[in-house]
Design an enzyme around this catalytic site. Structure first.
Site, short mmCIF file in Angstrom:
data_model
loop_
_atom_site.label_atom_id
_atom_site.label_comp_id
_atom_site.label_asym_id
_atom_site.label_seq_id
_atom_site.Cartn_x
_atom_site.Cartn_y
_atom_site.Cartn_z
CG ASP A 75 22.06 21.15 -32.42
OD1 ASP A 75 21.23 20.25 -32.17
OD2 ASP A 75 23.30 20.98 -32.26
CB SER A 76 16.67 19.24 -33.92
OG SER A 76 15.97 19.99 -32.95
CG ASP B 27 21.07 21.63 -28.58
OD1 ASP B 27 21.50 21.01 -27.58
OD2 ASP B 27 20.24 21.14 -29.38
CE LYS C 285 20.40 19.05 -26.08
NZ LYS C 285 21.32 18.46 -27.11
CD GLU D 2 25.30 17.00 -29.73
OE1 GLU D 2 24.16 17.33 -30.14
OE2 GLU D 2 26.15 16.44 -30.45
CD GLU E 84 19.73 11.54 -30.06
OE1 GLU E 84 19.23 11.40 -31.20
OE2 GLU E 84 20.24 12.60 -29.66
#
Length: 276
Positions: A53-54, A92, A120, A122, A189
């Site tokens: 999602d970057s 993501d 993925k 978070e 991270e």
């Protein structure tokens, strides 16, 4: 270089990553959002691709990852999957798209059908039920811990995580909770290198690091960062592989190959790219 494009390309699976962990072989991961760069990464032998999602920041020009939608992730995953037969693809699930288990199922279905091999998400132990349900329904899950960009407003910025004993113990507990629930991969991270090493050695699943030292099982960076295409000041853990003197061709292909090789040989990240 040792790990070059002329080596046979066989599909990388979760079993491959587990084998790498068992034998101590490192693996590479880069973000990717389209077919052209996916093809170049495949030629370079990159082990895994993160459709991150970057893309909200490096492709769409957003100030954070928060505006990215599931539809965006589906579109970019489809683009990458069309040009890839080698790398394991992780995608993501974007902000608030897995806030409930039913949301997570719908979002995971969409990106898996688009070509992802792993999703993925978070968070920490609060994700255990979601991880369990997705895993039981055939969706492998990577859990992203430490600095989680979707929670940037909670953290008050992009800061190193796990620096105090209390925070470190909480992060370790979170890692153990989600792996017990069935997480197939962890991503750490901005975590101190020694803490990342401890976590990597304490879990049975592959651990990918970004700003987490050299002792994680794999490494990931944002593609644009390793090519020196910055939308903001580069983070401590970023290295420009395009202009590195060891990239004799000064090409994008050469940068991907050099990154892959340095990860494999444990030459990257160095202490200068890690947090103590």
């Amino acid at each position: 270089m040792t790990y070059l494009a002329d080596k046979p390309k066989v599909p990388i699976t979760l079993s491959t990553l587990n084998k790498y962990k068992a034998t101590g072989e490192k693996f590479s991961c880069l973000t990717c959002y389209d077919a052209s760069f996916a093809a170049s990464m495949q030629a370079a032998g990159v082990d895994s691709i993160l459709v991150g999602d970057s893309l909200g920041m490096v492709v769409q020009g957003q100030v954070s990852t928060l505006p990215v939608t599931v539809a965006d992730m589906v579109y970019h995953t489809e683009n990458v999957a069309r040009a890839n037969t080698h790398a394991l693809i992780m995608t993501d699930l974007p902000f608030m798209s897995y806030a409930t288990v039913s949301d997570a199922i719908a979002s995971a279905k969409a990106v898996m059908q688009a070509g992802a091999n792993v999703v993925k998400i978070e968070g920490g132990s609060e994700l255990s039920d979601t991880v369990k349900v997705l895993t039981n329904n055939g969706v492998p899950v990577c859990v992203h811990l430490g600095l989680t960009p979707q929670s940037v407003n909670v953290f008050g910025g992009y800061k190193v995580q796990g620096k105090t004993d209390e925070a470190a113990n909480r992060l370790i507990e979170d890692c153990h909770a989600v792996t017990a629930a069935g997480a197939a991969v962890l991503l750490l991270e901005c975590v101190p290198a020694e803490l990342a090493k401890t976590i990597t050695q304490s879990v049975d699943v592959p651990v990918i690091g970004i700003g987490a030292g050299v002792d994680t099982d794999g490494q990931v960076l944002v593609m644009h960062d390793i090519l020196g295409v910055y939308t903001r000041k580069p983070a401590k853990f970023v290295k420009n592989f395009l202009t590195d003197p060891k990239n004799a061709s000064r090409s994008i292909q050469g940068a991907f190959e050099l990154y892959h090789e340095e990860v494999k040989q444990k030459a990257f990240p160095t202490p200068a790219h890690s947090f103590l």
